[in-house]
Design a protein around this motif. Structure first.
Motif, PDB file in Angstrom:
ATOM      1  N   THR A  44      -5.582  11.862   9.896  1.00 42.65           N
ATOM      2  CA  THR A  44      -6.192  11.050   8.851  1.00 42.65           C
ATOM      3  C   THR A  44      -5.102  10.185   8.225  1.00 42.65           C
ATOM      4  O   THR A  44      -4.010  10.678   7.932  1.00 42.65           O
ATOM      5  CB  THR A  44      -6.839  11.941   7.766  1.00 42.65           C
ATOM      6  N   ILE A  45      -5.422   8.910   8.035  1.00 42.06           N
ATOM      7  CA  ILE A  45      -4.502   7.971   7.403  1.00 42.06           C
ATOM      8  C   ILE A  45      -5.251   7.285   6.263  1.00 42.06           C
ATOM      9  O   ILE A  45      -6.326   6.727   6.478  1.00 42.06           O
ATOM     10  CB  ILE A  45      -4.005   6.898   8.394  1.00 42.06           C
ATOM     11  N   VAL A  46      -4.691   7.350   5.072  1.00 37.83           N
ATOM     12  CA  VAL A  46      -5.293   6.708   3.910  1.00 37.83           C
ATOM     13  C   VAL A  46      -4.289   5.684   3.382  1.00 37.83           C
ATOM     14  O   VAL A  46      -3.117   6.019   3.171  1.00 37.83           O
ATOM     15  CB  VAL A  46      -5.643   7.744   2.809  1.00 37.83           C
ATOM     16  N   VAL A  92       0.823  -1.207   0.000  1.00 35.33           N
ATOM     17  CA  VAL A  92       0.000   0.000   0.000  1.00 35.33           C
ATOM     18  C   VAL A  92       0.858   1.258   0.000  1.00 35.33           C
ATOM     19  O   VAL A  92       1.977   1.268   0.495  1.00 35.33           O
ATOM     20  CB  VAL A  92      -0.943   0.049   1.231  1.00 35.33           C
ATOM     21  N   LEU A  93       0.276   2.296  -0.562  1.00 35.50           N
ATOM     22  CA  LEU A  93       0.784   3.644  -0.395  1.00 35.50           C
ATOM     23  C   LEU A  93       0.006   4.208   0.784  1.00 35.50           C
ATOM     24  O   LEU A  93      -1.222   4.225   0.769  1.00 35.50           O
ATOM     25  CB  LEU A  93       0.537   4.491  -1.639  1.00 35.50           C
ATOM     26  N   GLN A  94       0.712   4.619   1.828  1.00 37.86           N
ATOM     27  CA  GLN A  94       0.068   5.162   3.013  1.00 37.86           C
ATOM     28  C   GLN A  94       0.369   6.654   3.104  1.00 37.86           C
ATOM     29  O   GLN A  94       1.525   7.071   3.043  1.00 37.86           O
ATOM     30  CB  GLN A  94       0.559   4.446   4.261  1.00 37.86           C
ATOM     31  N   VAL A  95      -0.692   7.431   3.230  1.00 38.67           N
ATOM     32  CA  VAL A  95      -0.577   8.880   3.333  1.00 38.67           C
ATOM     33  C   VAL A  95      -1.221   9.292   4.646  1.00 38.67           C
ATOM     34  O   VAL A  95      -2.341   8.863   4.947  1.00 38.67           O
ATOM     35  CB  VAL A  95      -1.285   9.579   2.148  1.00 38.67           C
ATOM     36  N   ASP A  96      -0.512  10.095   5.432  1.00 34.06           N
ATOM     37  CA  ASP A  96      -1.097  10.550   6.692  1.00 34.06           C
ATOM     38  C   ASP A  96      -1.038  12.066   6.779  1.00 34.06           C
ATOM     39  O   ASP A  96      -0.194  12.714   6.159  1.00 34.06           O
ATOM     40  CB  ASP A  96      -0.418   9.899   7.897  1.00 34.06           C
ATOM     41  N   HIS A  97      -1.981  12.590   7.541  1.00 30.71           N
ATOM     42  CA  HIS A  97      -2.077  14.037   7.706  1.00 30.71           C
ATOM     43  C   HIS A  97      -2.556  14.333   9.117  1.00 30.71           C
ATOM     44  O   HIS A  97      -3.520  13.723   9.587  1.00 30.71           O
ATOM     45  CB  HIS A  97      -3.057  14.629   6.685  1.00 30.71           C
ATOM     46  N   LEU A  98      -1.888  15.235   9.800  1.00 29.94           N
ATOM     47  CA  LEU A  98      -2.290  15.673  11.131  1.00 29.94           C
ATOM     48  C   LEU A  98      -2.729  17.122  11.021  1.00 29.94           C
ATOM     49  O   LEU A  98      -1.960  17.978  10.600  1.00 29.94           O
ATOM     50  CB  LEU A  98      -1.145  15.541  12.137  1.00 29.94           C
ATOM     51  N   VAL A 116      -7.607  -1.369   1.125  1.00 30.19           N
ATOM     52  CA  VAL A 116      -7.762   0.082   1.139  1.00 30.19           C
ATOM     53  C   VAL A 116      -8.429   0.462   2.456  1.00 30.19           C
ATOM     54  O   VAL A 116      -9.289  -0.261   2.955  1.00 30.19           O
ATOM     55  CB  VAL A 116      -8.589   0.585  -0.076  1.00 30.19           C
ATOM     56  N   SER A 117      -7.973   1.558   3.040  1.00 29.50           N
ATOM     57  CA  SER A 117      -8.627   2.028   4.258  1.00 29.50           C
ATOM     58  C   SER A 117      -8.488   3.541   4.385  1.00 29.50           C
ATOM     59  O   SER A 117      -7.548   4.132   3.861  1.00 29.50           O
ATOM     60  CB  SER A 117      -8.052   1.353   5.507  1.00 29.50           C
ATOM     61  N   VAL A 118      -9.457   4.107   5.069  1.00 26.32           N
ATOM     62  CA  VAL A 118      -9.410   5.515   5.458  1.00 26.32           C
ATOM     63  C   VAL A 118      -9.693   5.518   6.951  1.00 26.32           C
ATOM     64  O   VAL A 118     -10.697   4.962   7.404  1.00 26.32           O
ATOM     65  CB  VAL A 118     -10.460   6.356   4.713  1.00 26.32           C
ATOM     66  N   GLU A 119      -8.772   6.094   7.703  1.00 30.77           N
ATOM     67  CA  GLU A 119      -8.907   6.130   9.157  1.00 30.77           C
ATOM     68  C   GLU A 119      -8.830   7.575   9.624  1.00 30.77           C
ATOM     69  O   GLU A 119      -8.068   8.367   9.078  1.00 30.77           O
ATOM     70  CB  GLU A 119      -7.786   5.331   9.816  1.00 30.77           C
ATOM     71  N   GLN A 120      -9.626   7.876  10.637  1.00 35.37           N
ATOM     72  CA  GLN A 120      -9.580   9.204  11.232  1.00 35.37           C
ATOM     73  C   GLN A 120      -9.482   9.047  12.742  1.00 35.37           C
ATOM     74  O   GLN A 120     -10.233   8.290  13.353  1.00 35.37           O
ATOM     75  CB  GLN A 120     -10.815  10.020  10.884  1.00 35.37           C
ATOM     76  N   ARG A 132     -11.156   9.214  19.487  1.00 34.26           N
ATOM     77  CA  ARG A 132     -12.158   8.475  18.701  1.00 34.26           C
ATOM     78  C   ARG A 132     -11.488   8.042  17.404  1.00 34.26           C
ATOM     79  O   ARG A 132     -10.887   8.842  16.690  1.00 34.26           O
ATOM     80  CB  ARG A 132     -13.369   9.367  18.402  1.00 34.26           C
ATOM     81  N   TRP A 133     -11.596   6.754  17.117  1.00 41.39           N
ATOM     82  CA  TRP A 133     -10.994   6.189  15.911  1.00 41.39           C
ATOM     83  C   TRP A 133     -12.118   5.698  15.018  1.00 41.39           C
ATOM     84  O   TRP A 133     -12.931   4.875  15.442  1.00 41.39           O
ATOM     85  CB  TRP A 133     -10.054   5.050  16.285  1.00 41.39           C
ATOM     86  N   THR A 134     -12.172   6.179  13.789  1.00 44.76           N
ATOM     87  CA  THR A 134     -13.168   5.752  12.815  1.00 44.76           C
ATOM     88  C   THR A 134     -12.418   5.209  11.612  1.00 44.76           C
ATOM     89  O   THR A 134     -11.447   5.809  11.159  1.00 44.76           O
ATOM     90  CB  THR A 134     -14.047   6.945  12.378  1.00 44.76           C
TER      91      THR A 134
END
Length: 141
Positions: free
Chosen positions: A58-60, A41-47, A85-89, A99-101
């Motif tokens: 956010t982690i995609v 996977v390509l993992q992209v994160d943003h704070l 594939v995942s999208v996490e917040q 809170r983890w979604t």
């Protein structure tokens, strides 16, 4: 070996594109009768810390095919290629809790029918959360 998800036998950072973008390959051994699975996977994160009262992360993770780059492809484990594939917040709440979604979809590849995967995935994720939380508590002591 992954200490909180025993079926993940190896995790390799294939390439760091930037501090917030990396390519990872995960090697799973699901059972003795199934071939190992590889998810890259390509993992992209943003704070987002612009709101002083809370942080939002956010982690995609999206599947990526390394076959067009022989040097990167060498770093990928051998096994049946699956896709994930995942999208996490993660949201830091005023109470100090988090809170983890998460939204996710995957296909393990090979001969495992999609119906089996779709029926078992929510339960598998639910089992992973307590294992991760136990590991995290041990790591932060």
């Amino acid at each position: 070996m992954n200490r909180y998800m025993p079926i993940i036998r190896k995790v390799t950072k294939v390439k760091e594109i930037s501090p917030s973008q990396q390519i990872w390959t995960l090697y799973y051994k699901i059972s003795a009768v199934l071939s190992p699975r590889v998810f890259t996977v390509l993992q992209v994160d943003h704070l987002d810390a612009t709101d002083a009262s809370r942080r939002i992360g956010t982690i995609v993770s999206i599947p990526i095919d390394l076959s067009s780059d022989p040097e990167l492809a060498k770093l990928e484990e051998k096994g049946v290629k699956g896709h994930y594939v995942s999208v996490e917040q993660l949201v830091e709440l005023e109470s100090g809790t988090v809170r983890w979604t998460m939204a996710t979809a995957s296909t393990p590849g090979g001969v495992i029918p999609d119906a089996v995967t779709n029926a078992s995935l929510p339960g598998e994720i639910a089992k992973d959360v307590p294992q991760f939380m136990k590991w995290l508590q041990q790591e932060t002591r």
